[in-house]
Design a protein around this motif. Sequence first.
Motif, PDB file in Angstrom:
ATOM      1  N   LYS A 167      11.962   8.541  14.356  1.00  0.00           N
ATOM      2  CA  LYS A 167      12.485   9.812  14.519  1.00  0.00           C
ATOM      3  C   LYS A 167      11.569  11.117  14.844  1.00  0.00           C
ATOM      4  O   LYS A 167      11.775  12.015  15.355  1.00  0.00           O
ATOM      5  CB  LYS A 167      13.210  10.362  13.069  1.00  0.00           C
ATOM      6  CG  LYS A 167      13.740  11.471  12.936  1.00  0.00           C
ATOM      7  CD  LYS A 167      14.311  11.528  11.263  1.00  0.00           C
ATOM      8  CE  LYS A 167      14.971  13.133  11.178  1.00  0.00           C
ATOM      9  NZ  LYS A 167      15.498  13.255   9.869  1.00  0.00           N
ATOM     10  N   HIS A 168      10.150  10.552  14.321  1.00  0.00           N
ATOM     11  CA  HIS A 168       9.224  11.353  14.628  1.00  0.00           C
ATOM     12  C   HIS A 168       8.429  11.140  15.864  1.00  0.00           C
ATOM     13  O   HIS A 168       6.936  11.254  15.598  1.00  0.00           O
ATOM     14  CB  HIS A 168       8.399  11.485  13.133  1.00  0.00           C
ATOM     15  CG  HIS A 168       9.172  11.792  12.131  1.00  0.00           C
ATOM     16  ND1 HIS A 168       9.591  13.350  12.023  1.00  0.00           N
ATOM     17  CD2 HIS A 168       9.605  11.467  10.960  1.00  0.00           C
ATOM     18  CE1 HIS A 168      10.186  13.433  10.860  1.00  0.00           C
ATOM     19  NE2 HIS A 168      10.124  12.397  10.306  1.00  0.00           N
ATOM     20  N   PHE A 169       8.810  10.297  16.717  1.00  0.00           N
ATOM     21  CA  PHE A 169       8.027   9.701  17.996  1.00  0.00           C
ATOM     22  C   PHE A 169       7.298  10.487  18.572  1.00  0.00           C
ATOM     23  O   PHE A 169       6.067  10.317  18.772  1.00  0.00           O
ATOM     24  CB  PHE A 169       9.110   9.121  18.733  1.00  0.00           C
ATOM     25  CG  PHE A 169       8.528   8.244  19.750  1.00  0.00           C
ATOM     26  CD1 PHE A 169       8.499   6.849  19.670  1.00  0.00           C
ATOM     27  CD2 PHE A 169       8.320   8.815  21.157  1.00  0.00           C
ATOM     28  CE1 PHE A 169       8.038   6.146  20.789  1.00  0.00           C
ATOM     29  CE2 PHE A 169       7.677   8.009  22.185  1.00  0.00           C
ATOM     30  CZ  PHE A 169       7.822   6.566  22.040  1.00  0.00           C
ATOM     31  N   ASN A 170       7.546  11.854  18.793  1.00  0.00           N
ATOM     32  CA  ASN A 170       6.844  12.812  19.513  1.00  0.00           C
ATOM     33  C   ASN A 170       5.622  13.506  18.711  1.00  0.00           C
ATOM     34  O   ASN A 170       4.760  14.100  19.351  1.00  0.00           O
ATOM     35  CB  ASN A 170       7.652  14.027  20.204  1.00  0.00           C
ATOM     36  CG  ASN A 170       8.618  13.352  21.223  1.00  0.00           C
ATOM     37  OD1 ASN A 170       8.291  12.497  21.805  1.00  0.00           O
ATOM     38  ND2 ASN A 170       9.579  13.982  21.132  1.00  0.00           N
ATOM     39  N   ASN A 225       1.016  -1.263  -0.038  1.00  0.00           N
ATOM     40  CA  ASN A 225      -0.062   0.030   0.086  1.00  0.00           C
ATOM     41  C   ASN A 225       0.849   1.415  -0.118  1.00  0.00           C
ATOM     42  O   ASN A 225       1.388   1.836   0.950  1.00  0.00           O
ATOM     43  CB  ASN A 225      -0.846   0.094   1.259  1.00  0.00           C
ATOM     44  CG  ASN A 225      -1.686   1.455   1.242  1.00  0.00           C
ATOM     45  OD1 ASN A 225      -2.207   1.789   0.174  1.00  0.00           O
ATOM     46  ND2 ASN A 225      -1.939   1.630   2.545  1.00  0.00           N
ATOM     47  N   TYR A 226       1.331   1.665  -0.983  1.00  0.00           N
ATOM     48  CA  TYR A 226       2.163   2.945  -1.361  1.00  0.00           C
ATOM     49  C   TYR A 226       1.301   4.344  -0.914  1.00  0.00           C
ATOM     50  O   TYR A 226       0.265   4.522  -1.361  1.00  0.00           O
ATOM     51  CB  TYR A 226       2.762   2.986  -2.538  1.00  0.00           C
ATOM     52  CG  TYR A 226       3.445   4.392  -2.832  1.00  0.00           C
ATOM     53  CD1 TYR A 226       4.810   4.300  -2.306  1.00  0.00           C
ATOM     54  CD2 TYR A 226       3.072   5.285  -3.572  1.00  0.00           C
ATOM     55  CE1 TYR A 226       5.471   5.559  -2.251  1.00  0.00           C
ATOM     56  CE2 TYR A 226       3.684   6.371  -3.579  1.00  0.00           C
ATOM     57  CZ  TYR A 226       5.120   6.364  -3.063  1.00  0.00           C
ATOM     58  OH  TYR A 226       5.877   7.860  -3.071  1.00  0.00           O
ATOM     59  N   LEU A 227       2.025   4.786   0.186  1.00  0.00           N
ATOM     60  CA  LEU A 227       1.486   6.001   0.543  1.00  0.00           C
ATOM     61  C   LEU A 227       2.289   7.265   0.301  1.00  0.00           C
ATOM     62  O   LEU A 227       3.280   7.350   0.815  1.00  0.00           O
ATOM     63  CB  LEU A 227       1.254   6.136   2.170  1.00  0.00           C
ATOM     64  CG  LEU A 227       0.327   4.998   2.621  1.00  0.00           C
ATOM     65  CD1 LEU A 227       0.528   4.866   4.228  1.00  0.00           C
ATOM     66  CD2 LEU A 227      -1.124   5.160   2.152  1.00  0.00           C
ATOM     67  N   PRO A 228       1.863   7.857  -0.587  1.00  0.00           N
ATOM     68  CA  PRO A 228       2.885   8.853  -1.635  1.00  0.00           C
ATOM     69  C   PRO A 228       3.557   9.990  -0.561  1.00  0.00           C
ATOM     70  O   PRO A 228       2.795  10.691   0.504  1.00  0.00           O
ATOM     71  CB  PRO A 228       1.975   9.716  -2.368  1.00  0.00           C
ATOM     72  CG  PRO A 228       0.487   8.726  -2.340  1.00  0.00           C
ATOM     73  CD  PRO A 228       0.541   7.944  -1.101  1.00  0.00           C
ATOM     74  N   PHE A 229       5.020   9.949  -0.640  1.00  0.00           N
ATOM     75  CA  PHE A 229       5.651  10.986   0.019  1.00  0.00           C
ATOM     76  C   PHE A 229       5.502  11.212   1.377  1.00  0.00           C
ATOM     77  O   PHE A 229       5.569  11.993   2.166  1.00  0.00           O
ATOM     78  CB  PHE A 229       5.378  12.263  -0.763  1.00  0.00           C
ATOM     79  CG  PHE A 229       5.204  12.172  -2.378  1.00  0.00           C
ATOM     80  CD1 PHE A 229       6.550  12.290  -2.864  1.00  0.00           C
ATOM     81  CD2 PHE A 229       4.104  12.278  -2.841  1.00  0.00           C
ATOM     82  CE1 PHE A 229       6.452  12.005  -4.218  1.00  0.00           C
ATOM     83  CE2 PHE A 229       4.069  12.143  -4.439  1.00  0.00           C
ATOM     84  CZ  PHE A 229       5.194  12.029  -5.141  1.00  0.00           C
ATOM     85  N   ARG A 230       5.663   9.940   2.059  1.00  0.00           N
ATOM     86  CA  ARG A 230       5.358   9.691   3.579  1.00  0.00           C
ATOM     87  C   ARG A 230       6.390  10.543   4.222  1.00  0.00           C
ATOM     88  O   ARG A 230       6.405  11.378   5.282  1.00  0.00           O
ATOM     89  CB  ARG A 230       5.342   8.414   3.936  1.00  0.00           C
ATOM     90  CG  ARG A 230       4.873   8.138   5.488  1.00  0.00           C
ATOM     91  CD  ARG A 230       3.515   7.993   5.627  1.00  0.00           C
ATOM     92  NE  ARG A 230       2.535   8.336   5.090  1.00  0.00           N
ATOM     93  CZ  ARG A 230       1.244   8.372   5.227  1.00  0.00           C
ATOM     94  NH1 ARG A 230       0.655   7.302   6.058  1.00  0.00           N
ATOM     95  NH2 ARG A 230       0.176   9.108   4.643  1.00  0.00           N
ATOM     96  N   LYS A 231       7.550  10.214   3.985  1.00  0.00           N
ATOM     97  CA  LYS A 231       9.022  10.957   4.647  1.00  0.00           C
ATOM     98  C   LYS A 231       8.720  12.375   4.700  1.00  0.00           C
ATOM     99  O   LYS A 231       9.212  13.240   5.691  1.00  0.00           O
ATOM    100  CB  LYS A 231      10.061  10.274   4.060  1.00  0.00           C
ATOM    101  CG  LYS A 231      10.574   8.985   4.698  1.00  0.00           C
ATOM    102  CD  LYS A 231      11.286   9.198   5.722  1.00  0.00           C
ATOM    103  CE  LYS A 231      11.987   7.798   6.238  1.00  0.00           C
ATOM    104  NZ  LYS A 231      12.924   8.142   7.354  1.00  0.00           N
TER     105      LYS A 231
END
Length: 230
Positions: free
Chosen positions: A195-198, A163-169
């Motif tokens: 890295k984005h835990f919070n 399930n490709y989710l566009p441009f997630r990063k």
Amino acid sequence: YIFTSAYPKGASEPFLSLELHNIHHLWNKIYIVNNSNISSNQKQYLPENAIEITLLPNLSKRKIFFKLKNLIIYLYIIIFEILFSRQRIPFLKHFKKNNNILIASINQSIELQNILDINSVFYSYWFNEWNLVLSILKYKKLISHHVSRAHGFDLYENNGKINYLPFRKFCLKFSDKIFTVSQTGELYLKKLYPKHFNKFETSYLGTYFQENFVNQNHSNSFILVSCSNL
């Protein structure tokens, strides 16, 4: 500004009506922006201080390349996806489709620039292309913050199939907060993107409690309850 799939058109996103009912008094104005061209006489709840805006995806490449800075954004996101995405292979495999998503999102961000009050709260009801549009606006420094909900199809990258989710990063880098509708979703994102835990937090959907929803007098019967498409 609340960005939806189709709400308040048709019967889409009915769970948003209760949320609007509970929060509309907190704001002077609420703009509900959808990208649906469905025509329906059926309209869902719309508070008196809410205004509906329809902004359809625009695949015209001219708008992107009309200004150099939009071309730079386009190239930045493409390169960012190739270098850092966990899903670069499906991105490249279906490049034409994903490229169209990016073009439409940049064009929508250009159109939104003319109608946004930057001193507002920006809230995407789905962790999808609207989040990408808002992330582009934040990249441009036209808005200072935005948040999104994350449900199911817009959350799990490989739920039995790719399930490709566009441009997630890119989206995670420029999102301030992602509110999942379950703790499972929150833990999934924290594990996948430490890295984005919070930035990840659970915020449940809900409805009013109905004491007699399941009639206890029929306890010998088989009762099936669904809160989704089934």
